[in-house]
Motif scaffolding. Sequence first.
Motif, PDB file in Angstrom:
ATOM      1  N   ASN A  20      10.577  -1.639  -3.644  1.00  0.00           N
ATOM      2  CA  ASN A  20      11.441  -0.733  -4.395  1.00  0.00           C
ATOM      3  C   ASN A  20      12.276   0.136  -3.456  1.00  0.00           C
ATOM      4  O   ASN A  20      12.006   1.319  -3.250  1.00  0.00           O
ATOM      5  CB  ASN A  20      10.591   0.141  -5.323  1.00  0.00           C
ATOM      6  N   PHE A  21      13.305  -0.461  -2.904  1.00  0.00           N
ATOM      7  CA  PHE A  21      14.228   0.232  -2.018  1.00  0.00           C
ATOM      8  C   PHE A  21      15.504  -0.590  -1.952  1.00  0.00           C
ATOM      9  O   PHE A  21      15.556  -1.733  -2.413  1.00  0.00           O
ATOM     10  CB  PHE A  21      13.631   0.411  -0.612  1.00  0.00           C
ATOM     11  N   GLN A  44      -6.154  13.384 -11.078  1.00  0.00           N
ATOM     12  CA  GLN A  44      -7.268  12.687 -10.436  1.00  0.00           C
ATOM     13  C   GLN A  44      -6.811  12.187  -9.063  1.00  0.00           C
ATOM     14  O   GLN A  44      -5.709  11.674  -8.915  1.00  0.00           O
ATOM     15  CB  GLN A  44      -7.747  11.523 -11.295  1.00  0.00           C
ATOM     16  N   PHE A  45      -7.690  12.354  -8.094  1.00  0.00           N
ATOM     17  CA  PHE A  45      -7.326  12.043  -6.717  1.00  0.00           C
ATOM     18  C   PHE A  45      -8.269  11.007  -6.122  1.00  0.00           C
ATOM     19  O   PHE A  45      -9.397  10.847  -6.564  1.00  0.00           O
ATOM     20  CB  PHE A  45      -7.377  13.316  -5.861  1.00  0.00           C
ATOM     21  N   GLY A  46      -7.768  10.323  -5.093  1.00  0.00           N
ATOM     22  CA  GLY A  46      -8.626   9.471  -4.297  1.00  0.00           C
ATOM     23  C   GLY A  46      -8.573   7.989  -4.577  1.00  0.00           C
ATOM     24  O   GLY A  46      -9.138   7.213  -3.835  1.00  0.00           O
ATOM     25  N   GLY A  47      -7.878   7.559  -5.587  1.00  0.00           N
ATOM     26  CA  GLY A  47      -7.828   6.132  -5.878  1.00  0.00           C
ATOM     27  C   GLY A  47      -6.685   5.438  -5.154  1.00  0.00           C
ATOM     28  O   GLY A  47      -5.963   6.033  -4.357  1.00  0.00           O
ATOM     29  N   SER A  48      -6.512   4.181  -5.469  1.00  0.00           N
ATOM     30  CA  SER A  48      -5.450   3.371  -4.858  1.00  0.00           C
ATOM     31  C   SER A  48      -4.226   3.239  -5.766  1.00  0.00           C
ATOM     32  O   SER A  48      -3.295   2.519  -5.448  1.00  0.00           O
ATOM     33  CB  SER A  48      -5.997   1.981  -4.535  1.00  0.00           C
ATOM     34  N   GLN A  49      -4.239   3.942  -6.887  1.00  0.00           N
ATOM     35  CA  GLN A  49      -3.194   3.737  -7.894  1.00  0.00           C
ATOM     36  C   GLN A  49      -1.796   4.115  -7.421  1.00  0.00           C
ATOM     37  O   GLN A  49      -0.820   3.478  -7.818  1.00  0.00           O
ATOM     38  CB  GLN A  49      -3.543   4.494  -9.188  1.00  0.00           C
ATOM     39  N   VAL A  50      -1.657   5.138  -6.593  1.00  0.00           N
ATOM     40  CA  VAL A  50      -0.323   5.509  -6.108  1.00  0.00           C
ATOM     41  C   VAL A  50       0.235   4.381  -5.257  1.00  0.00           C
ATOM     42  O   VAL A  50       1.387   3.965  -5.437  1.00  0.00           O
ATOM     43  CB  VAL A  50      -0.354   6.844  -5.341  1.00  0.00           C
ATOM     44  N   ARG A  51      -0.570   3.880  -4.326  1.00  0.00           N
ATOM     45  CA  ARG A  51      -0.123   2.747  -3.503  1.00  0.00           C
ATOM     46  C   ARG A  51       0.241   1.564  -4.393  1.00  0.00           C
ATOM     47  O   ARG A  51       1.256   0.902  -4.187  1.00  0.00           O
ATOM     48  CB  ARG A  51      -1.212   2.341  -2.494  1.00  0.00           C
ATOM     49  N   GLU A  52      -0.575   1.301  -5.392  1.00  0.00           N
ATOM     50  CA  GLU A  52      -0.312   0.188  -6.304  1.00  0.00           C
ATOM     51  C   GLU A  52       0.978   0.407  -7.097  1.00  0.00           C
ATOM     52  O   GLU A  52       1.747  -0.530  -7.313  1.00  0.00           O
ATOM     53  CB  GLU A  52      -1.503  -0.002  -7.243  1.00  0.00           C
ATOM     54  N   PHE A  54       3.647   2.160  -6.108  1.00  0.00           N
ATOM     55  CA  PHE A  54       4.789   2.018  -5.204  1.00  0.00           C
ATOM     56  C   PHE A  54       4.997   0.587  -4.717  1.00  0.00           C
ATOM     57  O   PHE A  54       6.070   0.261  -4.220  1.00  0.00           O
ATOM     58  CB  PHE A  54       4.652   2.952  -4.005  1.00  0.00           C
ATOM     59  N   THR A  55       3.981  -0.268  -4.850  1.00  0.00           N
ATOM     60  CA  THR A  55       4.106  -1.663  -4.423  1.00  0.00           C
ATOM     61  C   THR A  55       4.129  -2.628  -5.621  1.00  0.00           C
ATOM     62  O   THR A  55       3.991  -3.834  -5.442  1.00  0.00           O
ATOM     63  CB  THR A  55       2.970  -2.041  -3.454  1.00  0.00           C
ATOM     64  N   ASN A  56       4.312  -2.091  -6.808  1.00  0.00           N
ATOM     65  CA  ASN A  56       4.415  -2.869  -8.057  1.00  0.00           C
ATOM     66  C   ASN A  56       3.153  -3.663  -8.373  1.00  0.00           C
ATOM     67  O   ASN A  56       3.217  -4.742  -8.971  1.00  0.00           O
ATOM     68  CB  ASN A  56       5.625  -3.810  -8.029  1.00  0.00           C
ATOM     69  N   CYS A  57       1.998  -3.123  -7.998  1.00  0.00           N
ATOM     70  CA  CYS A  57       0.719  -3.801  -8.243  1.00  0.00           C
ATOM     71  C   CYS A  57      -0.188  -3.028  -9.199  1.00  0.00           C
ATOM     72  O   CYS A  57      -1.345  -3.413  -9.395  1.00  0.00           O
ATOM     73  CB  CYS A  57      -0.021  -4.012  -6.924  1.00  0.00           C
ATOM     74  N   VAL A  74       9.556   2.450  -8.613  1.00  0.00           N
ATOM     75  CA  VAL A  74       9.732   3.672  -7.834  1.00  0.00           C
ATOM     76  C   VAL A  74       9.072   3.501  -6.471  1.00  0.00           C
ATOM     77  O   VAL A  74       8.235   2.616  -6.269  1.00  0.00           O
ATOM     78  CB  VAL A  74       9.142   4.910  -8.548  1.00  0.00           C
ATOM     79  N   SER A  75       9.445   4.381  -5.566  1.00  0.00           N
ATOM     80  CA  SER A  75       8.837   4.388  -4.240  1.00  0.00           C
ATOM     81  C   SER A  75       9.084   5.748  -3.609  1.00  0.00           C
ATOM     82  O   SER A  75       9.804   6.580  -4.149  1.00  0.00           O
ATOM     83  CB  SER A  75       9.439   3.291  -3.355  1.00  0.00           C
ATOM     84  N   SER A  76       8.493   5.936  -2.484  1.00  0.00           N
ATOM     85  CA  SER A  76       8.721   7.109  -1.662  1.00  0.00           C
ATOM     86  C   SER A  76       8.647   6.624  -0.223  1.00  0.00           C
ATOM     87  O   SER A  76       8.085   5.566   0.048  1.00  0.00           O
ATOM     88  CB  SER A  76       7.643   8.148  -1.949  1.00  0.00           C
ATOM     89  N   HIS A  77       9.219   7.383   0.654  1.00  0.00           N
ATOM     90  CA  HIS A  77       9.076   7.002   2.057  1.00  0.00           C
ATOM     91  C   HIS A  77       7.629   7.173   2.504  1.00  0.00           C
ATOM     92  O   HIS A  77       7.043   6.254   3.068  1.00  0.00           O
ATOM     93  CB  HIS A  77      10.030   7.818   2.939  1.00  0.00           C
TER      94      HIS A  77
END
Length: 182
Positions: A20-21, A44-52, A54-57, A74-77
């Motif tokens: 996503n860029f 809620q903190f600590g999971g892998s959901q943000v990475r998922e 931003f990588t469409n997973c 969406v993405s972020s640097h």
Amino acid sequence: MYIINSAGWLSPAAKHPSPNFNDRPPDGDISLLVIHNISLPAGQFGGSQVRELFTNCLDCGADPSFLDLRDLKVSSHLFINRQGEVSQFVSFADRAWHAGVSQFAGRENCNDFSIGIELEGCDDIPYTYEQYCELITISQTLCRVYPAITPERIVGHNDIAPGRKTDPGAAFDWTYYKNALE
């Protein structure tokens, strides 16, 4: 010490390339740093959901609050989790999709000329000491490499999308952060 290589990747950040860029415009100077927050599910903190995300997973069926995220691109640097671990999703040379409809100093579409950093958090829960340490060091590095990013050009998502966004929220200590940059 942090280093940004010629391809725009921060070392020693973990790399999780996002699809996503796109390219910055030819005249897209890098002159703004935007601070965000994100947590999935909210608060809620600590999971892998943000990475998922931003990588469409992201499995949008895993939590009812994720249904609105289906087909969102969406993405972020960068992303800094609660322990201060840093992940990079998009090269600084490229245009991450973090700001959305936005404006700063009369210029529209802040993604064209900004770098976005997401802090794992929400508006009303204090950020961690580890997050501030990493954010400060990274911000100093970015200001050195991209001298058009000055303290006056470091803002919250709420500043460039008022009425639409509230992050990084009241819990973010702007005074502490900005004083540490001096």
